[in-house]
Motif scaffolding. Structure first.
Motif, PDB file in Angstrom:
ATOM      1  N   THR A  11     -26.123  39.308 -23.339  1.00 41.41           N
ATOM      2  CA  THR A  11     -25.821  38.110 -23.344  1.00 41.41           C
ATOM      3  C   THR A  11     -24.377  37.887 -23.666  1.00 41.41           C
ATOM      4  OG1 THR A  11     -26.378  38.668 -25.777  1.00 41.41           O
ATOM      5  CG2 THR A  11     -28.371  37.536 -24.813  1.00 41.41           C
ATOM      6  N   GLN A  12     -24.189  39.402 -24.700  1.00 46.43           N
ATOM      7  CA  GLN A  12     -22.371  39.656 -24.837  1.00 46.43           C
ATOM      8  C   GLN A  12     -21.897  39.667 -24.108  1.00 46.43           C
ATOM      9  OE1 GLN A  12     -22.870  42.410 -28.344  1.00 46.43           O
ATOM     10  NE2 GLN A  12     -23.903  40.872 -29.430  1.00 46.43           N
ATOM     11  N   LYS A  13     -21.948  40.995 -22.916  1.00 44.44           N
ATOM     12  CA  LYS A  13     -21.349  40.946 -21.491  1.00 44.44           C
ATOM     13  C   LYS A  13     -20.422  41.868 -21.911  1.00 44.44           C
ATOM     14  CE  LYS A  13     -23.323  36.634 -19.451  1.00 44.44           C
ATOM     15  NZ  LYS A  13     -24.088  35.682 -20.036  1.00 44.44           N
ATOM     16  N   PRO A  14     -20.694  43.097 -22.266  1.00 39.20           N
ATOM     17  CA  PRO A  14     -19.429  43.825 -22.821  1.00 39.20           C
ATOM     18  C   PRO A  14     -18.881  44.247 -21.700  1.00 39.20           C
ATOM     19  CG  PRO A  14     -21.098  45.648 -23.079  1.00 39.20           C
ATOM     20  CD  PRO A  14     -21.607  43.307 -22.403  1.00 39.20           C
ATOM     21  N   ASP A  15     -17.187  44.934 -21.788  1.00 41.07           N
ATOM     22  CA  ASP A  15     -16.655  45.398 -20.851  1.00 41.07           C
ATOM     23  C   ASP A  15     -17.214  46.825 -21.288  1.00 41.07           C
ATOM     24  OD1 ASP A  15     -15.444  43.162 -20.036  1.00 41.07           O
ATOM     25  OD2 ASP A  15     -13.255  43.961 -21.168  1.00 41.07           O
ATOM     26  N   ILE A  16     -17.665  47.605 -19.821  1.00 43.79           N
ATOM     27  CA  ILE A  16     -18.122  48.628 -20.114  1.00 43.79           C
ATOM     28  C   ILE A  16     -17.158  49.767 -19.250  1.00 43.79           C
ATOM     29  CG2 ILE A  16     -20.548  49.877 -19.178  1.00 43.79           C
ATOM     30  CD1 ILE A  16     -21.931  47.105 -18.900  1.00 43.79           C
ATOM     31  N   GLU A  57     -31.538  47.770  -7.990  1.00 48.86           N
ATOM     32  CA  GLU A  57     -31.109  46.268  -8.239  1.00 48.86           C
ATOM     33  C   GLU A  57     -31.599  45.407  -9.169  1.00 48.86           C
ATOM     34  OE1 GLU A  57     -29.221  43.383  -5.778  1.00 48.86           O
ATOM     35  OE2 GLU A  57     -29.727  45.060  -5.207  1.00 48.86           O
ATOM     36  N   HIS A  58     -32.290  46.267  -9.496  1.00 48.71           N
ATOM     37  CA  HIS A  58     -32.975  45.155 -11.062  1.00 48.71           C
ATOM     38  C   HIS A  58     -31.114  45.789 -12.292  1.00 48.71           C
ATOM     39  CE1 HIS A  58     -35.437  44.295 -14.861  1.00 48.71           C
ATOM     40  NE2 HIS A  58     -34.732  43.713 -14.838  1.00 48.71           N
ATOM     41  N   ILE A  59     -31.122  46.909 -12.499  1.00 47.47           N
ATOM     42  CA  ILE A  59     -30.307  47.256 -13.153  1.00 47.47           C
ATOM     43  C   ILE A  59     -28.458  46.339 -12.703  1.00 47.47           C
ATOM     44  CG2 ILE A  59     -28.417  49.195 -13.399  1.00 47.47           C
ATOM     45  CD1 ILE A  59     -30.674  51.008 -12.996  1.00 47.47           C
ATOM     46  N   ARG A  60     -28.363  46.092 -11.610  1.00 50.31           N
ATOM     47  CA  ARG A  60     -26.832  45.665 -10.760  1.00 50.31           C
ATOM     48  C   ARG A  60     -27.464  44.240 -11.282  1.00 50.31           C
ATOM     49  NH1 ARG A  60     -27.891  48.245  -6.140  1.00 50.31           N
ATOM     50  NH2 ARG A  60     -25.901  49.975  -5.612  1.00 50.31           N
ATOM     51  N   GLU A  61     -28.727  43.564 -11.063  1.00 50.12           N
ATOM     52  CA  GLU A  61     -28.914  41.973 -11.571  1.00 50.12           C
ATOM     53  C   GLU A  61     -28.472  41.758 -13.326  1.00 50.12           C
ATOM     54  OE1 GLU A  61     -32.579  41.001 -11.226  1.00 50.12           O
ATOM     55  OE2 GLU A  61     -32.751  41.253  -8.629  1.00 50.12           O
ATOM     56  N   VAL A  62     -29.555  43.035 -13.774  1.00 49.74           N
ATOM     57  CA  VAL A  62     -28.919  43.363 -15.536  1.00 49.74           C
ATOM     58  C   VAL A  62     -27.116  42.999 -16.009  1.00 49.74           C
ATOM     59  CG1 VAL A  62     -29.104  44.899 -17.684  1.00 49.74           C
ATOM     60  CG2 VAL A  62     -30.921  43.546 -15.891  1.00 49.74           C
ATOM     61  N   LEU A  63     -26.755  43.702 -15.077  1.00 43.80           N
ATOM     62  CA  LEU A  63     -25.138  44.407 -15.754  1.00 43.80           C
ATOM     63  C   LEU A  63     -24.349  42.868 -14.591  1.00 43.80           C
ATOM     64  CD1 LEU A  63     -25.185  48.307 -15.731  1.00 43.80           C
ATOM     65  CD2 LEU A  63     -25.603  46.330 -17.412  1.00 43.80           C
ATOM     66  N   SER A  64     -24.925  42.634 -14.161  1.00 40.40           N
ATOM     67  CA  SER A  64     -24.214  41.661 -13.107  1.00 40.40           C
ATOM     68  C   SER A  64     -22.728  40.847 -13.086  1.00 40.40           C
ATOM     69  CB  SER A  64     -25.216  40.268 -11.938  1.00 40.40           C
ATOM     70  OG  SER A  64     -25.210  39.338 -13.017  1.00 40.40           O
ATOM     71  N   GLU A  65     -22.476  40.055 -15.008  1.00 41.00           N
ATOM     72  CA  GLU A  65     -22.214  39.631 -15.126  1.00 41.00           C
ATOM     73  C   GLU A  65     -20.908  40.456 -15.907  1.00 41.00           C
ATOM     74  OE1 GLU A  65     -23.344  35.860 -16.716  1.00 41.00           O
ATOM     75  OE2 GLU A  65     -24.570  35.751 -15.337  1.00 41.00           O
ATOM     76  N   CYS A  66     -21.484  42.255 -16.490  1.00 39.40           N
ATOM     77  CA  CYS A  66     -20.617  42.805 -17.210  1.00 39.40           C
ATOM     78  C   CYS A  66     -18.751  43.068 -16.554  1.00 39.40           C
ATOM     79  CB  CYS A  66     -21.327  43.562 -17.582  1.00 39.40           C
ATOM     80  SG  CYS A  66     -23.356  43.390 -19.207  1.00 39.40           S
TER      81      CYS A  66
END
Length: 98
Positions: A11-16, A57-66
């Motif tokens: 939800t927060q989409k942080p800079d990682i 691929e699931h990880i990519r989807e989860v982090l796609s907007e970060c």
């Protein structure tokens, strides 16, 4: 150990700074993040256990907007454990593109 809740990350989409994906048994992945120089494991809020992913691929989807600066996949070899040695030092580290 510092932890990140999966639901907060999505939800927060942080800079990682660093995404580290640990491969366990070829189909289980544990996610570690470094955000603002703080390293931590990603936990599931409902189960209060580390979030388990079934594919990169699931990880990519989860982090796609970060915004991810660097990502790596670590494959831990079970060889040492299979022959009765202690902790394995035979990890293979590969770049991962998110």
């Amino acid at each position: 150990m510092f932890t990140y809740e999966l639901q907060s990350v999505t939800t927060q989409k942080p800079d990682i700074e660093v995404v580290t994906v640990e491969s366990h048994e070829m189909s289980l992945y544990i996610l570690r993040l470094t955000i603002a120089s703080r390293k931590g494991v990603v936990f599931d809020k409902q189960t209060k256990r580390p979030a388990v992913f079934r594919s990169t691929e699931h990880i990519r989807e989860v982090l796609s907007e970060c915004n991810v600066a660097y990502a790596e996949l670590i494959h831990l070899s079970p060889y040492d454990e299979m022959i009765g040695n202690g902790k394995s030092e035979r990890a293979m580290v590969l770049p991962l593109f998110i």
